[in-house]
Write an enzyme that holds these catalytic residues in place. Structure first.
Site, PDB file in Angstrom:
ATOM      1  N   PRO A  24       0.840  -1.202   0.000  1.00  0.00           N
ATOM      2  CA  PRO A  24       0.000   0.000   0.000  1.00  0.00           C
ATOM      3  C   PRO A  24       0.875   1.252   0.000  1.00  0.00           C
ATOM      4  CG  PRO A  24      -0.627  -1.532   1.750  1.00  0.00           C
ATOM      5  CD  PRO A  24       0.680  -2.001   1.222  1.00  0.00           C
ATOM      6  N   THR A  26       0.546   5.475  -0.369  1.00  0.00           N
ATOM      7  CA  THR A  26      -0.206   6.722  -0.534  1.00  0.00           C
ATOM      8  C   THR A  26       0.397   7.539  -1.671  1.00  0.00           C
ATOM      9  OG1 THR A  26      -0.809   6.781   1.797  1.00  0.00           O
ATOM     10  CG2 THR A  26      -0.868   8.874   0.604  1.00  0.00           C
ATOM     11  N   GLY A  57      -3.808   3.368   1.031  1.00  0.00           N
ATOM     12  CA  GLY A  57      -4.801   3.512   2.085  1.00  0.00           C
ATOM     13  C   GLY A  57      -6.032   4.226   1.556  1.00  0.00           C
ATOM     14  N   HIS A 178      -6.165  -1.802   7.938  1.00  0.00           N
ATOM     15  CA  HIS A 178      -4.909  -1.193   8.381  1.00  0.00           C
ATOM     16  C   HIS A 178      -4.971  -0.954   9.888  1.00  0.00           C
ATOM     17  CE1 HIS A 178      -1.287   0.971   8.589  1.00  0.00           C
ATOM     18  NE2 HIS A 178      -1.385   1.725   7.505  1.00  0.00           N
ATOM     19  N   GLY A 179      -4.231  -1.779  10.638  1.00  0.00           N
ATOM     20  CA  GLY A 179      -4.224  -1.640  12.089  1.00  0.00           C
ATOM     21  C   GLY A 179      -2.866  -1.276  12.644  1.00  0.00           C
ATOM     22  N   ALA A 180      -2.017  -0.639  11.836  1.00  0.00           N
ATOM     23  CA  ALA A 180      -0.636  -0.359  12.242  1.00  0.00           C
ATOM     24  C   ALA A 180      -0.313   1.127  12.166  1.00  0.00           C
ATOM     25  CB  ALA A 180       0.320  -1.154  11.345  1.00  0.00           C
ATOM     26  N   HIS A 181       0.979   1.448  12.385  1.00  0.00           N
ATOM     27  CA  HIS A 181       1.570   2.772  12.137  1.00  0.00           C
ATOM     28  C   HIS A 181       0.953   3.913  12.946  1.00  0.00           C
ATOM     29  CE1 HIS A 181       3.857   0.752   9.255  1.00  0.00           C
ATOM     30  NE2 HIS A 181       3.125   0.949   8.171  1.00  0.00           N
ATOM     31  N   TYR A 183      -2.186   4.698  13.487  1.00  0.00           N
ATOM     32  CA  TYR A 183      -3.467   5.220  13.025  1.00  0.00           C
ATOM     33  C   TYR A 183      -4.585   4.773  13.971  1.00  0.00           C
ATOM     34  CZ  TYR A 183      -0.725   6.379   8.914  1.00  0.00           C
ATOM     35  OH  TYR A 183       0.230   6.895   8.082  1.00  0.00           O
ATOM     36  N   GLY A 292      12.141  -2.268   3.650  1.00  0.00           N
ATOM     37  CA  GLY A 292      13.587  -2.336   3.479  1.00  0.00           C
ATOM     38  C   GLY A 292      14.095  -3.550   2.732  1.00  0.00           C
ATOM     39  N   ARG A 314       8.769   1.353  -2.273  1.00  0.00           N
ATOM     40  CA  ARG A 314       9.557   2.354  -2.991  1.00  0.00           C
ATOM     41  C   ARG A 314      10.095   1.827  -4.321  1.00  0.00           C
ATOM     42  NH1 ARG A 314      13.490   3.221   1.947  1.00  0.00           N
ATOM     43  NH2 ARG A 314      12.919   1.027   2.138  1.00  0.00           N
TER      44      ARG A 314
END
Length: 349
Positions: A24, A26, A57, A178-181, A183, A292, A314
């Site tokens: 995902p 943005t 997202g 999305h349950g991370a980062h 948010y 990474g 990326r």
């Protein structure tokens, strides 16, 4: 025989032809929350036959944004526009999931209906060191949030259910919660943020309840085999209770999310690497890592049994044909961070 990036994989009800997943990402290219023809072109360019793609997202409601130009999936117009994107991916034989997203307190009043406060599990603000891109391209800070009342939490759970139903209506093969980062869902999961005293706070069990109720209602709506979740190992218990597994669990590398510079495998014996392997061993289902990775490191992780799938971000931005380049071990185009969140010209004129 050890797996590699090009070994087929069974993911829930889907047969994946290789293990290179579009993560995902943005991209800030929607107008009024509606995907454009450029979305169909972008995702189709990165589609391979039997390949797996996860969208950027996608907002579950008009309270969910923190970037300009972010698409939603809560109106009929958005669903209709996403259908064209999905059709473009399906025409090339790909499998595509929609990532369902709500940023919670990471938002700013400029993105909220009538300029209201962002919603969260808490009234605590995010540190001012975090910046948000404004519609005009400038940077601002997240605004102080408003803790959801208990009945409002249930309303947001319903918004997730409806967003999942809308994704299936748009012909998506499934969706990722999305349950991370940091948010909204993560704001309920973290003890340092969730200071509630109702049934959605206080204990670890209650802190996880928001996510578990979302998964429950979504599973009842469309089934678990169409659903992936970005991080949470309590899902083992849920899977055992209902007798059906999720499509996958998606876990970002801790060292990547911390500073965005380490590659997978660096400082291999540190606590973060051991934690990731513990998650891998603990989760009972298809496991996906992100963050990474290079071709070499992806091969190493799969051969070592650290994961089943790897999502690339990326490198996929600058190499739409990444799967082919990996397969023939061709050189890769470098990526330019300055272009990652470039909006469509219509947004800035």
């Amino acid at each position: 025989m050890a797996a590699n990036l090009f070994t087929p994989c069974r993911m829930g009800k889907f047969d994946i032809s290789h293990r290179v997943v579009l993560a995902p990402l943005t991209r800030c290219r929607a107008i009024d929350g509606i995907p454009l023809p450029v979305h169909a072109e972008y995702y189709a360019q990165r589609t391979t036959k039997g390949g797996f793609i996860i969208t950027e997202g996608t907002l579950i409601s008009d309270t969910a944004a923190w970037f300009p130009g972010t698409p939603g999936i809560y109106t009929k117009e958005q669903v209709k526009a996403w259908k064209k994107v999905v059709d473009a991916v399906h025409s090339k034989g790909g499998i595509i999931f929609c990532q369902l997203w709500h940023v919670g307190r990471a938002s700013n009043r400029v993105y909220e209906p009538d300029g209201g406060a962002p919603i969260s599990s808490t009234n605590q603000s995010i540190s001012d060191k975090w910046k948000i891109i404004m519609p005009d391209g400038t940077l601002d800070v997240p605004h102080k949030p408003r803790a959801l009342q208990t009945h409002e939490v249930w309303q947001v759970i319903e918004q997730y259910r409806q967003a999942a139903a809308n994704a299936i209506q748009a012909s998506f093969d499934g969706f990722e919660v999305h349950g991370a980062h940091g948010y909204l869902i993560d704001q309920f999961l973290k003890h340092s943020i969730n200071d509630r005293v109702d049934e959605f706070g206080g204990s670890t069990e209650n802190g996880c309840r928001f996510l578990m109720e979302i998964i429950k209602v979504v599973a009842e709506e469309v089934g678990t085999d169409r659903m992936g979740v970005k991080i949470s190992l309590r899902l083992n218990k849920f899977q055992n209770e209902i007798g059906s597994k999720l499509a996958y669990l998606h876990v970002p590398q801790p060292q990547f999310t911390a500073n965005g510079t380490k590659n997978y495998g660096e400082q291999e014996e540190d606590g973060e690497a051991r934690l990731t392997r513990t998650w891998r061993r603990a989760y009972q289902g298809t496991f996906m890592l992100t963050g990474g990775f290079t071709r070499e490191l992806g091969m190493k992780a799969l051969a070592g049994g650290d994961t089943d799938l790897i999502s690339f971000g990326r490198l996929f931005i600058s190499n739409p044909d990444l799967v082919y380049r990996f397969k023939v071990d061709a050189p890769l185009n470098g990526y330019n961070r300055e272009t990652f969140y470039t909006q469509d010209q219509l947004l800035v004129t």
